[in-house]
Scaffold this motif. Structure first.
Motif, PDB file in Angstrom:
ATOM      1  N   ILE A  50     -48.242 -22.468 -36.540  1.00  0.00           N
ATOM      2  CA  ILE A  50     -49.664 -22.808 -36.731  1.00  0.00           C
ATOM      3  C   ILE A  50     -50.319 -21.971 -37.823  1.00  0.00           C
ATOM      4  N   GLY A  51     -49.536 -21.117 -38.488  1.00  0.00           N
ATOM      5  CA  GLY A  51     -50.031 -20.393 -39.654  1.00  0.00           C
ATOM      6  C   GLY A  51     -50.771 -19.105 -39.360  1.00  0.00           C
ATOM      7  N   ILE A  52     -50.494 -18.470 -38.239  1.00  0.00           N
ATOM      8  CA  ILE A  52     -51.151 -17.213 -37.886  1.00  0.00           C
ATOM      9  C   ILE A  52     -50.149 -16.078 -38.031  1.00  0.00           C
ATOM     10  N   ASP A  53     -50.572 -14.980 -38.628  1.00  0.00           N
ATOM     11  CA  ASP A  53     -49.715 -13.814 -38.777  1.00  0.00           C
ATOM     12  C   ASP A  53     -49.797 -12.986 -37.503  1.00  0.00           C
ATOM     13  N   ALA A  54     -48.699 -12.953 -36.744  1.00  0.00           N
ATOM     14  CA  ALA A  54     -48.691 -12.242 -35.462  1.00  0.00           C
ATOM     15  C   ALA A  54     -47.671 -11.115 -35.489  1.00  0.00           C
ATOM     16  N   ASP A  55     -47.604 -10.390 -36.582  1.00  0.00           N
ATOM     17  CA  ASP A  55     -46.655  -9.283 -36.701  1.00  0.00           C
ATOM     18  C   ASP A  55     -47.278  -8.005 -36.184  1.00  0.00           C
ATOM     19  N   GLY A  56     -47.196  -7.833 -34.884  1.00  0.00           N
ATOM     20  CA  GLY A  56     -47.708  -6.615 -34.260  1.00  0.00           C
ATOM     21  C   GLY A  56     -49.194  -6.709 -33.946  1.00  0.00           C
ATOM     22  N   GLY A  57     -49.718  -5.656 -33.400  1.00  0.00           N
ATOM     23  CA  GLY A  57     -51.131  -5.589 -33.052  1.00  0.00           C
ATOM     24  C   GLY A  57     -51.482  -6.456 -31.869  1.00  0.00           C
ATOM     25  N   PHE A  58     -52.764  -6.657 -31.679  1.00  0.00           N
ATOM     26  CA  PHE A  58     -53.270  -7.409 -30.537  1.00  0.00           C
ATOM     27  C   PHE A  58     -52.857  -8.877 -30.607  1.00  0.00           C
ATOM     28  N   THR A  59     -52.881  -9.455 -31.808  1.00  0.00           N
ATOM     29  CA  THR A  59     -52.486 -10.855 -31.965  1.00  0.00           C
ATOM     30  C   THR A  59     -51.026 -11.042 -31.580  1.00  0.00           C
ATOM     31  N   GLY A  60     -50.178 -10.111 -31.968  1.00  0.00           N
ATOM     32  CA  GLY A  60     -48.772 -10.182 -31.596  1.00  0.00           C
ATOM     33  C   GLY A  60     -48.578 -10.115 -30.091  1.00  0.00           C
ATOM     34  N   LEU A  61     -49.343  -9.255 -29.432  1.00  0.00           N
ATOM     35  CA  LEU A  61     -49.247  -9.144 -27.982  1.00  0.00           C
ATOM     36  C   LEU A  61     -49.705 -10.431 -27.303  1.00  0.00           C
ATOM     37  N   ILE A  62     -50.778 -11.021 -27.791  1.00  0.00           N
ATOM     38  CA  ILE A  62     -51.285 -12.266 -27.215  1.00  0.00           C
ATOM     39  C   ILE A  62     -50.242 -13.371 -27.333  1.00  0.00           C
ATOM     40  N   PHE A  63     -49.638 -13.511 -28.517  1.00  0.00           N
ATOM     41  CA  PHE A  63     -48.625 -14.545 -28.688  1.00  0.00           C
ATOM     42  C   PHE A  63     -47.358 -14.224 -27.912  1.00  0.00           C
ATOM     43  N   SER A  64     -47.050 -12.954 -27.714  1.00  0.00           N
ATOM     44  CA  SER A  64     -45.916 -12.575 -26.876  1.00  0.00           C
ATOM     45  C   SER A  64     -46.142 -13.011 -25.436  1.00  0.00           C
ATOM     46  N   VAL A  65     -47.345 -12.809 -24.940  1.00  0.00           N
ATOM     47  CA  VAL A  65     -47.680 -13.224 -23.576  1.00  0.00           C
ATOM     48  C   VAL A  65     -47.652 -14.747 -23.456  1.00  0.00           C
ATOM     49  N   ILE A  66     -48.163 -15.444 -24.454  1.00  0.00           N
ATOM     50  CA  ILE A  66     -48.130 -16.913 -24.436  1.00  0.00           C
ATOM     51  C   ILE A  66     -46.690 -17.408 -24.400  1.00  0.00           C
ATOM     52  N   GLY A  67     -45.840 -16.822 -25.228  1.00  0.00           N
ATOM     53  CA  GLY A  67     -44.427 -17.199 -25.230  1.00  0.00           C
ATOM     54  C   GLY A  67     -43.758 -16.903 -23.898  1.00  0.00           C
TER      55      GLY A  67
END
Length: 85
Positions: A50-67
């Motif tokens: 979807i074009g979001i940079d999720a390399d670490g940080g809070f965004t990475g954690l959110i996408f990790s939980v979603i996965g």
């Protein structure tokens, strides 16, 4: 240090996913860590689609939980199918 960080983030993501998704998911600490790590890989893939940079940080954690939540739903479907046979 990267491997230890991956285990810690995997544990946090797995625990958050198991806390958010209702149900009885009987798995130990190791499987929770594996769930979080594989969830992070899946979440990173979804973020990239979807074009979001999720390399670490809070965004990475959110996408990790979603996965990890997606993986928990798949795990539950497989286990329920096995119980029915």
């Amino acid at each position: 240090m990267g491997f230890i960080w991956m285990i810690i983030v995997g544990l946090v993501a797995g625990l958050l996913a198991r806390a958010i998704k209702p149900g009885n998911d009987a798995m130990g600490w190791i499987m929770t860590i594996v769930l979080g790590i594989v969830g992070a890989i899946l979440g990173g893939f979804i973020a990239g689609l979807i074009g979001i940079d999720a390399d670490g940080g809070f965004t990475g954690l959110i996408f990790s939980v979603i996965g990890a939540i997606i993986l928990l739903f798949l795990y539950e479907m497989i286990m329920n199918r096995r119980r029915l046979k």
